[in-house]
Design a protein around this motif. Structure first.
Motif, PDB file in Angstrom:
ATOM      1  N   PRO A  16       0.787  -1.244   0.000  1.00 30.96           N
ATOM      2  CA  PRO A  16       0.000   0.000   0.000  1.00 30.96           C
ATOM      3  C   PRO A  16       0.813   1.285   0.000  1.00 30.96           C
ATOM      4  O   PRO A  16       0.278   2.342  -0.300  1.00 30.96           O
ATOM      5  CB  PRO A  16      -0.826  -0.111   1.286  1.00 30.96           C
ATOM      6  CG  PRO A  16      -0.940  -1.566   1.528  1.00 30.96           C
ATOM      7  CD  PRO A  16       0.377  -2.136   1.076  1.00 30.96           C
ATOM      8  N   LEU A  20      -2.386   1.487  -4.560  1.00 33.18           N
ATOM      9  CA  LEU A  20      -3.676   1.265  -3.911  1.00 33.18           C
ATOM     10  C   LEU A  20      -4.712   0.915  -4.962  1.00 33.18           C
ATOM     11  O   LEU A  20      -4.678   1.447  -6.076  1.00 33.18           O
ATOM     12  CB  LEU A  20      -4.137   2.516  -3.160  1.00 33.18           C
ATOM     13  CG  LEU A  20      -3.308   2.889  -1.944  1.00 33.18           C
ATOM     14  CD1 LEU A  20      -3.717   4.257  -1.423  1.00 33.18           C
ATOM     15  CD2 LEU A  20      -3.452   1.836  -0.863  1.00 33.18           C
ATOM     16  N   GLN A  27      -9.146  -0.405  -0.007  1.00 33.23           N
ATOM     17  CA  GLN A  27      -7.783   0.084   0.158  1.00 33.23           C
ATOM     18  C   GLN A  27      -7.103  -0.317   1.452  1.00 33.23           C
ATOM     19  O   GLN A  27      -5.904  -0.426   1.496  1.00 33.23           O
ATOM     20  CB  GLN A  27      -7.748   1.601   0.024  1.00 33.23           C
ATOM     21  CG  GLN A  27      -8.000   2.031  -1.390  1.00 33.23           C
ATOM     22  CD  GLN A  27      -7.901   3.525  -1.558  1.00 33.23           C
ATOM     23  OE1 GLN A  27      -7.880   4.276  -0.596  1.00 33.23           O
ATOM     24  NE2 GLN A  27      -7.839   3.964  -2.783  1.00 33.23           N
ATOM     25  N   CYS A  28      -7.801  -0.560   2.515  1.00 30.09           N
ATOM     26  CA  CYS A  28      -7.128  -0.794   3.781  1.00 30.09           C
ATOM     27  C   CYS A  28      -7.546  -2.096   4.450  1.00 30.09           C
ATOM     28  O   CYS A  28      -6.717  -2.953   4.722  1.00 30.09           O
ATOM     29  CB  CYS A  28      -7.387   0.383   4.720  1.00 30.09           C
ATOM     30  SG  CYS A  28      -6.466   0.300   6.265  1.00 30.09           S
ATOM     31  N   TRP A  31      -6.472  -5.414   2.848  1.00 28.66           N
ATOM     32  CA  TRP A  31      -5.029  -5.630   2.929  1.00 28.66           C
ATOM     33  C   TRP A  31      -4.645  -6.069   4.342  1.00 28.66           C
ATOM     34  O   TRP A  31      -3.900  -7.030   4.527  1.00 28.66           O
ATOM     35  CB  TRP A  31      -4.283  -4.352   2.554  1.00 28.66           C
ATOM     36  CG  TRP A  31      -2.802  -4.570   2.484  1.00 28.66           C
ATOM     37  CD1 TRP A  31      -1.908  -4.496   3.502  1.00 28.66           C
ATOM     38  CD2 TRP A  31      -2.054  -4.943   1.332  1.00 28.66           C
ATOM     39  NE1 TRP A  31      -0.651  -4.788   3.063  1.00 28.66           N
ATOM     40  CE2 TRP A  31      -0.715  -5.076   1.718  1.00 28.66           C
ATOM     41  CE3 TRP A  31      -2.388  -5.179  -0.001  1.00 28.66           C
ATOM     42  CZ2 TRP A  31       0.295  -5.421   0.840  1.00 28.66           C
ATOM     43  CZ3 TRP A  31      -1.382  -5.524  -0.870  1.00 28.66           C
ATOM     44  CH2 TRP A  31      -0.059  -5.642  -0.447  1.00 28.66           C
TER      45      TRP A  31
END
Length: 68
Positions: A16, A20, A27-28, A31
């Protein structure tokens, strides 16, 4: 998470801090869930990128199962 061939090629083996996904919703949490599932580590640059993405998302729940 499935993506287009073009998106997968642009990602390659980047973390990241370098790349992205276009969808902000992916996005977060996805991951982080993958990192936790496989007991992976993050270097300082990656950790900083994840922390920046997590700001303002205190209500996000990361669901995962540890890999066997």
């Amino acid at each position: 998470m499935a993506g287009t061939a073009k998106t997968n090629r642009s990602e390659a083996d980047k973390d990241p801090s370098e790349w992205l996904p276009p969808a902000a919703s992916a996005q977060c949490a996805h991951w982080v869930a993958t990192e936790l599932r496989w007991k992976l580590t993050a270097d300082d640059k990656e950790r900083a990128a994840l922390e920046a993405l997590a700001k303002g998302r205190a209500d996000t729940v990361v669901k995962y199962e540890v890999a066997p």
